[in-house]
Every structure is written in C-alpha cells, then in structure tokens.
Design a protein around this motif. Structure first.
Motif, mmCIF file in Angstrom:
data_model
loop_
_atom_site.group_PDB
_atom_site.id
_atom_site.type_symbol
_atom_site.label_atom_id
_atom_site.label_comp_id
_atom_site.label_asym_id
_atom_site.label_seq_id
_atom_site.Cartn_x
_atom_site.Cartn_y
_atom_site.Cartn_z
ATOM 1 N N LEU A 254 1.033 -1.316 0.073
ATOM 2 C CA LEU A 254 0.275 -0.468 -0.038
ATOM 3 C C LEU A 254 1.109 1.371 0.186
ATOM 4 O O LEU A 254 2.372 1.207 0.353
ATOM 5 N N GLN A 255 0.551 2.060 -0.294
ATOM 6 C CA GLN A 255 0.871 3.540 -0.325
ATOM 7 C C GLN A 255 0.837 4.858 0.344
ATOM 8 O O GLN A 255 -0.794 4.704 -0.291
ATOM 9 N N ALA A 256 0.679 5.838 -0.018
ATOM 10 C CA ALA A 256 -0.477 7.251 0.371
ATOM 11 C C ALA A 256 -0.767 7.979 -0.615
ATOM 12 O O ALA A 256 0.654 7.649 -1.359
ATOM 13 N N CYS A 257 -1.483 8.692 -0.481
ATOM 14 C CA CYS A 257 -1.842 8.850 -1.641
ATOM 15 C C CYS A 257 -3.184 10.520 -1.733
ATOM 16 O O CYS A 257 -3.016 10.186 -0.913
ATOM 17 N N ASP A 258 -2.312 10.929 -2.579
ATOM 18 C CA ASP A 258 -2.785 12.590 -2.966
ATOM 19 C C ASP A 258 -4.288 12.473 -2.982
ATOM 20 O O ASP A 258 -4.698 11.858 -4.195
ATOM 21 N N THR A 259 -5.353 12.872 -1.895
ATOM 22 C CA THR A 259 -6.746 12.694 -2.376
ATOM 23 C C THR A 259 -7.109 13.876 -3.154
ATOM 24 O O THR A 259 -8.128 13.867 -3.750
ATOM 25 N N GLN A 260 -6.591 14.893 -3.874
ATOM 26 C CA GLN A 260 -6.999 16.335 -4.523
ATOM 27 C C GLN A 260 -7.503 15.778 -6.268
ATOM 28 O O GLN A 260 -6.127 14.951 -6.737
ATOM 29 N N GLU A 261 -7.910 15.876 -6.539
ATOM 30 C CA GLU A 261 -8.171 15.076 -8.013
ATOM 31 C C GLU A 261 -6.996 16.132 -9.153
ATOM 32 O O GLU A 261 -7.025 16.614 -9.018
ATOM 33 N N SER A 262 -7.156 14.974 -10.063
ATOM 34 C CA SER A 262 -6.461 15.352 -11.392
ATOM 35 C C SER A 262 -7.254 15.772 -11.956
ATOM 36 O O SER A 262 -8.956 15.977 -12.051
ATOM 37 N N VAL A 263 -6.586 17.228 -13.114
ATOM 38 C CA VAL A 263 -7.905 18.512 -13.649
ATOM 39 C C VAL A 263 -7.322 18.911 -14.558
ATOM 40 O O VAL A 263 -5.681 18.887 -14.595
ATOM 41 N N ILE A 264 -8.023 19.158 -15.528
ATOM 42 C CA ILE A 264 -7.542 20.280 -16.490
ATOM 43 C C ILE A 264 -7.649 21.793 -16.491
ATOM 44 O O ILE A 264 -9.332 22.067 -15.523
ATOM 45 N N ALA A 265 -6.827 22.524 -16.354
ATOM 46 C CA ALA A 265 -6.958 23.926 -15.269
ATOM 47 C C ALA A 265 -5.803 24.907 -15.881
ATOM 48 O O ALA A 265 -5.271 24.110 -16.749
ATOM 49 N N ALA A 267 -5.906 29.452 -16.691
ATOM 50 C CA ALA A 267 -6.897 30.374 -16.762
ATOM 51 C C ALA A 267 -7.198 30.065 -18.398
ATOM 52 O O ALA A 267 -8.523 30.280 -18.915
ATOM 53 N N LEU A 268 -6.862 29.308 -19.379
ATOM 54 C CA LEU A 268 -7.107 29.175 -20.489
ATOM 55 C C LEU A 268 -7.433 27.390 -20.730
ATOM 56 O O LEU A 268 -7.400 27.019 -22.069
ATOM 57 N N LYS A 269 -8.092 26.829 -19.532
ATOM 58 C CA LYS A 269 -7.636 25.725 -19.523
ATOM 59 C C LYS A 269 -7.285 24.641 -20.018
ATOM 60 O O LYS A 269 -7.137 24.147 -20.913
ATOM 61 N N GLU A 270 -5.450 25.178 -19.972
ATOM 62 C CA GLU A 270 -4.884 24.646 -21.116
ATOM 63 C C GLU A 270 -3.597 23.609 -20.633
ATOM 64 O O GLU A 270 -2.246 23.250 -21.259
ATOM 65 N N PHE A 271 -3.306 23.263 -18.926
ATOM 66 C CA PHE A 271 -2.557 22.638 -18.160
ATOM 67 C C PHE A 271 -3.983 21.185 -17.866
ATOM 68 O O PHE A 271 -4.623 21.109 -17.292
ATOM 69 N N VAL A 272 -2.972 20.261 -17.268
ATOM 70 C CA VAL A 272 -3.352 19.430 -16.507
ATOM 71 C C VAL A 272 -2.863 19.570 -15.407
ATOM 72 O O VAL A 272 -1.163 19.678 -15.045
ATOM 73 N N PHE A 273 -3.395 19.599 -13.966
ATOM 74 C CA PHE A 273 -2.728 19.617 -12.967
ATOM 75 C C PHE A 273 -3.451 18.423 -12.495
ATOM 76 O O PHE A 273 -3.804 17.981 -12.292
ATOM 77 N N SER A 274 -1.692 16.964 -12.376
ATOM 78 C CA SER A 274 -2.372 15.859 -11.516
ATOM 79 C C SER A 274 -0.518 15.663 -10.628
ATOM 80 O O SER A 274 0.333 16.320 -10.705
ATOM 81 N N GLY A 275 -1.191 14.000 -10.124
ATOM 82 C CA GLY A 275 -0.061 13.870 -9.352
ATOM 83 C C GLY A 275 0.136 12.565 -10.706
ATOM 84 O O GLY A 275 -0.422 12.510 -11.115
ATOM 85 N N LEU A 452 6.045 20.145 -15.250
ATOM 86 C CA LEU A 452 6.487 21.008 -14.665
ATOM 87 C C LEU A 452 6.842 20.374 -12.936
ATOM 88 O O LEU A 452 5.398 19.803 -13.577
ATOM 89 N N SER A 453 7.789 20.550 -12.715
ATOM 90 C CA SER A 453 6.861 19.662 -11.130
ATOM 91 C C SER A 453 7.243 18.392 -10.968
ATOM 92 O O SER A 453 6.789 17.835 -10.159
ATOM 93 N N MET A 454 8.171 17.868 -11.765
ATOM 94 C CA MET A 454 8.509 16.171 -11.886
ATOM 95 C C MET A 454 8.720 15.793 -10.662
ATOM 96 O O MET A 454 9.730 16.646 -9.858
ATOM 97 N N HIS A 455 7.631 14.658 -10.012
ATOM 98 C CA HIS A 455 8.355 14.060 -8.822
ATOM 99 C C HIS A 455 8.253 14.873 -7.527
ATOM 100 O O HIS A 455 8.173 14.397 -6.282
ATOM 101 N N SER A 456 7.153 16.044 -7.902
ATOM 102 C CA SER A 456 6.285 16.618 -6.969
ATOM 103 C C SER A 456 5.231 15.493 -7.134
ATOM 104 O O SER A 456 4.537 14.663 -7.392
ATOM 105 N N ILE A 457 3.924 16.105 -5.372
ATOM 106 C CA ILE A 457 2.875 15.014 -5.508
ATOM 107 C C ILE A 457 1.854 16.075 -6.452
ATOM 108 O O ILE A 457 1.192 15.432 -6.844
ATOM 109 N N ARG A 458 1.997 16.675 -6.982
ATOM 110 C CA ARG A 458 1.121 17.960 -7.737
ATOM 111 C C ARG A 458 2.219 18.338 -9.051
ATOM 112 O O ARG A 458 3.389 18.932 -8.601
ATOM 113 N N GLU A 459 2.251 17.597 -10.530
ATOM 114 C CA GLU A 459 2.792 18.038 -11.376
ATOM 115 C C GLU A 459 1.812 18.255 -12.503
ATOM 116 O O GLU A 459 0.873 18.453 -12.362
#
Length: 491
Positions: A254-265, A267-275, A452-459
C-alpha cells in the motif's frame, strides 16, 4: 473544443492512484479485441491477432501481430513505466508517538518530499486476502482504495523553526510519518465513526516504536500477527475497502496517495494538474495509440511487423526487479512471439535488429523562474510537442539514426518535436531506454512530453502535448515499418 485525449487522460489518472490500479486499463484492451495470455502457459499466437499479458499486476505488455508478419520481422515498441515516487507503507506500520497514532512509511523513488507535507492523504494498493470457501482455504489479492482523507503529514509551525524558509531539509525517517489519529480520545466523541473505542482509548507507549503495551521491549518476529504490526484502526479501514475481516488480511503493498483530483486547469484550461504524470501520461498515451492504431478491421492487413506497448514497474528505483525493465520480460516477449511462428532460434537476433523502441518518459519543460537550469539551445517548452532526449554519455539511448526516424514521422504528420540536452555542469537522469537498449540490443530513441514540477506530489503539463504524444505514438505504429524499409544503415 475540449482536448478529448487530455480529458481521457485525467479520467485515467483519477482511476489510477497506484501502478496496480493502472492495470485496470486491461479492460480497455479486452474491449478492443486483445486476448489476455499468461506467461505461465504456452502461447498459440496467430498473425492478425492481438494479445496482452501482465506481470505482478504492475507491468503490462500488449501487442498486435500484423497480418503479413513472418518470423524475423521487426517489433515496434513504445515503452514507459507505471510507477511514480511516493510514500509506501512499511511491513510494520504501527507507530505511536506524542499521543498520536502514526503510520510508518518509506520513501519510494526520488520524490520532492517537501510537497507531501500538509496534504490530505489516503491509502491505496493491493492486499493479500485469506478466503474460506467450502471448508478450504485459498488466497487472492484485491485492489483497495480509501478515497477519503485519513492521514496528514503536518509541517512544524514557523514559530518553532524560524529558519525554515531559508531551507527546509526533510529527514525522511523522522519527519514523514503521517498522523492517522490520536491515541487517547474521550469516549463521547468518536469522530472516526468506526467502532474502535478500545484502540482509540488505549494508552500508547511513548517510544515511537511498533511495540504494544503488552510487548514493550520485545522485538517483533516473523510470527507476529498482522494486528500487532498495524493499528487496528488502519486494518479496519483497509478491510472495509477489501470487503473482508481484518484477520483475513495476510499482507499488503500500500502507499499514501494525494486525495486531490487530477484536473484540466489554468486560466485558459491549457494544463493538466495532477500527481503521477511521470509517467502515467506516457503510459496512457502509448496504450491509447496502440489500441486506436489497431481498432479498425483493416488496421493490421498490411502490417508486416508487430506493434507493442510495454509498461514496466520500478523505473523510479532502477528497474531491477522481476517486473522492471531490467528483467528479462522484454526479451522473453520478443523471443516467445518469434518462436511462436518458427523454431529457428537464429531468427530472434535478426528480429531484434529489425525492431525499434521508443522509450517514453516525461521530460523537463523550461521553467520560467529557473531559466538558468536549462542549456541555452535546448529549452523544451510546453505545447511544443514531444522532446527527444540526447546524452553523449548514454544516459539516454538516442542516436542520430533513431532520432531521425522518430523526427521523420513527426514531419510527415506535421507534429512538433523538440530536443533536450542537460547542461554540461549538471548530472543527467536516465530512463528505461539505456537499460533495454543494452540488455536487448534494440535500437532506441528516448522521448517524453515536457512537464513542470516533476516528482512533486502535484505536477503539471500541457493538454496540447498530451494530444501531440498520442498522435506521434499512433503515427509511429502506423508508419514505422514502411519508413524503416527506406533506411540504409548497417546494410
């Protein structure tokens, strides 16, 4: 119009908190006509058919055999990995300190561990279950996922560490244990909503070890029961998800997981924010490209080779495992495919030399706040296509021939492509590319979508590059055999 490939990626990311959960993608393979086969059995393969197998439920290899395939022809592969840096639960997780129940974890891979503090964490992975049926006992594994936040790694208040903003150094042994609950609680306030008052009201030893009050000073041995290794509260949460009794849990990964959902985000909905974009993004794009390039009835009619996707576990820790890229899994697959059509062992080396691997692993996008971290002439940007990675010291397996072939496919389909070389005064990471190139002897190009943010809990990455990656891999499967036939190297 929304980028549908990126929308599908986000759905996949939200369903895949672990490498084990990512294997659910096999349902999509089955619906696309891929037959599951087992490495434990003999393979009876046919030209024009599609197959897949898994190893350890964390590595998957899927392939489609061309209708015109003959033994010795090439196999065209996109390889990626399913694992990401995370905090994995230890074999003994029971930690009690300062009146709190904590969960013992160990870092997996090279994570940006400071990003794991003050996040709402859950748990996911697989559990080995003891089952009783008709008087007999058997064992199985089940995927579990606790979706609600149950843990947190709190930071120390700035008042107690005035110099923290001058440099936050994480001690991975003492700082990273998530808090699960308090060990002493008034019986009238059961905020956990679980009938475990005995656990919550029991005084805990203040030594930070896994010892219980009745076994203080005694070390746990191999015969220690599961209930002594883990908090009863944690076991009950896991058992509820696994639909079993806590006593039926034999072991788990088992592993710990971030509960925040992945999203398209953005200002222009041009990014994917996710782990876990590194590397589930490349895993998703490659598998979708394979499925879509073989979905039509006529897809494999003129194909002379084999189209394959291989997604490995344990890349983040060196690939040295039975299911990693350093294992024989790739060579075994190539050998068994070749031998299914001929017993002539001399044809396998020929097939390998006619084959090609695209090692797909996310790349470092140019960071606007750290421009000096990139070499001046090699600054990959988001929205600008897949990045071809080069390194003279073979940290990447790209050479002029493999780079040309991959770039030529992009040119034909008007797809953008970029180049990356690390600064000469900085160390270079690596991928499964050199491991497979040297271990199998296959021609290889290393590529990846910029992020960007490679290996962060949120990339984060760009939605355009998700689509570029999918289209480039799909074109590779459809075009490579024809293009490679025109290339005169080593002939």
């Amino acid at each position: 119009m929304e980028n549908q490939v990126a929308v599908d990626l986000v759905e996949f990311l939200n369903a895949s908190p672990t490498a084990f959960h990512a294997m659910k993608r096999r349902k999509r393979l089955r619906s696309a006509g891929y037959e599951q086969i087992s490495e434990r059995e003999d393979w009876k393969l046919e030209a024009g058919k599609k197959y897949f197998f898994t190893r350890n439920h964390s590595t998957i290899v899927a392939f489609a055999i061309g209708k015109k395939y003959v033994t010795g022809n090439g196999i065209y592969i996109v390889g990626a990995h399913t694992d990401s840096p995370c905090l994995k639960l230890k074999p003994v997780t029971k930690v009690s300190k300062g009146g709190c129940l904590e969960v013992g974890v160990q870092p997996y891979g090279g994570g940006l561990w400071h990003t794991w503090f003050d996040r709402d964490l859950a748990i996911a992975g697989r559990v080995i279950i003891r089952e009783h049926k008709d008087g007999s006992e058997s064992y199985s594994h089940r995927l579990v996922r606790i979706e609600e936040p149950i843990m947190r790694i709190p930071t120390l208040a700035i008042h107690l560490d005035r110099d923290v903003n001058d440099g936050f150094k994480v001690n991975k042994q003492t700082h990273l244990a998530p808090v699960l609950a308090t060990s002493v609680k008034d019986s009238g306030g059961n905020v956990n909503h679980i009938s475990l008052k005995a656990e919550l009201n029991k005084p805990a030893p203040e030594n930070g070890s896994a010892e219980t009050a009745s076994s203080a000073g005694k070390k746990l041995d191999e015969k220690t029961s599961t209930s002594q290794k883990h908090h009863a509260l944690l076991l009950q949460l896991i058992a509820t998800q696994a639909r079993c009794q806590p006593d039926d849990i034999c072991d788990f990964e088992l592993q710990a997981c971030d509960t925040q959902e992945s999203v398209i985000a953005g200002a222009l909905k041009e990014f994917v924010f996710s782990g876990r974009l590194d590397n589930l993004c490349m895993s998703f794009c490659s598998l979708k490209a394979l499925i879509d390039s073989t979905s039509a009835e006529s897809s494999l009619q003129e194909e002379t080779g084999v189209r394959m996707v291989a997604l490995f576990d344990h890349e983040e820790v060196g690939s040295d495992s039975a299911q990693g890229a350093g294992s024989p899994v790739m060579l075994d697959a190539l050998s068994r495919i070749t031998n299914s059509f001929s017993s002539d062992t001399k044809l396998l080396p020929i097939a390998i030399q006619r084959s090609f691997l695209v090692s797909a692993d996310m790349a470092h996008a140019l960071h606007p706040n750290y421009m000096d971290k990139h070499e001046e002439n090699h600054q990959p940007k988001m929205h600008s296509g897949l990045v071809i990675k080069h390194n003279a010291n073979q940290r990447y397996a790209t050479n002029a021939v493999t780079s040309f072939l991959f770039r030529e496919i992009a040119a034909k389909h008007k797809l953008p492509v970029q180049d990356f070389v690390i600064r000469n005064d900085m160390p270079c990471g690596s991928t499964i590319g050199p491991i497979l190139a040297s271990g199998v002897g296959i021609r290889t190009v290393d590529v990846g979508a910029p992020q960007l943010s490679m290996h962060s809990i949120r990339e984060m990455c760009a939605v355009d590059d998700v689509k570029h990656s999918y289209e480039h891999f799909k074109a590779f499967f459809q075009e490579f055999a024809h293009l490679d036939a025109k290339l005169g190297v080593d002939v």
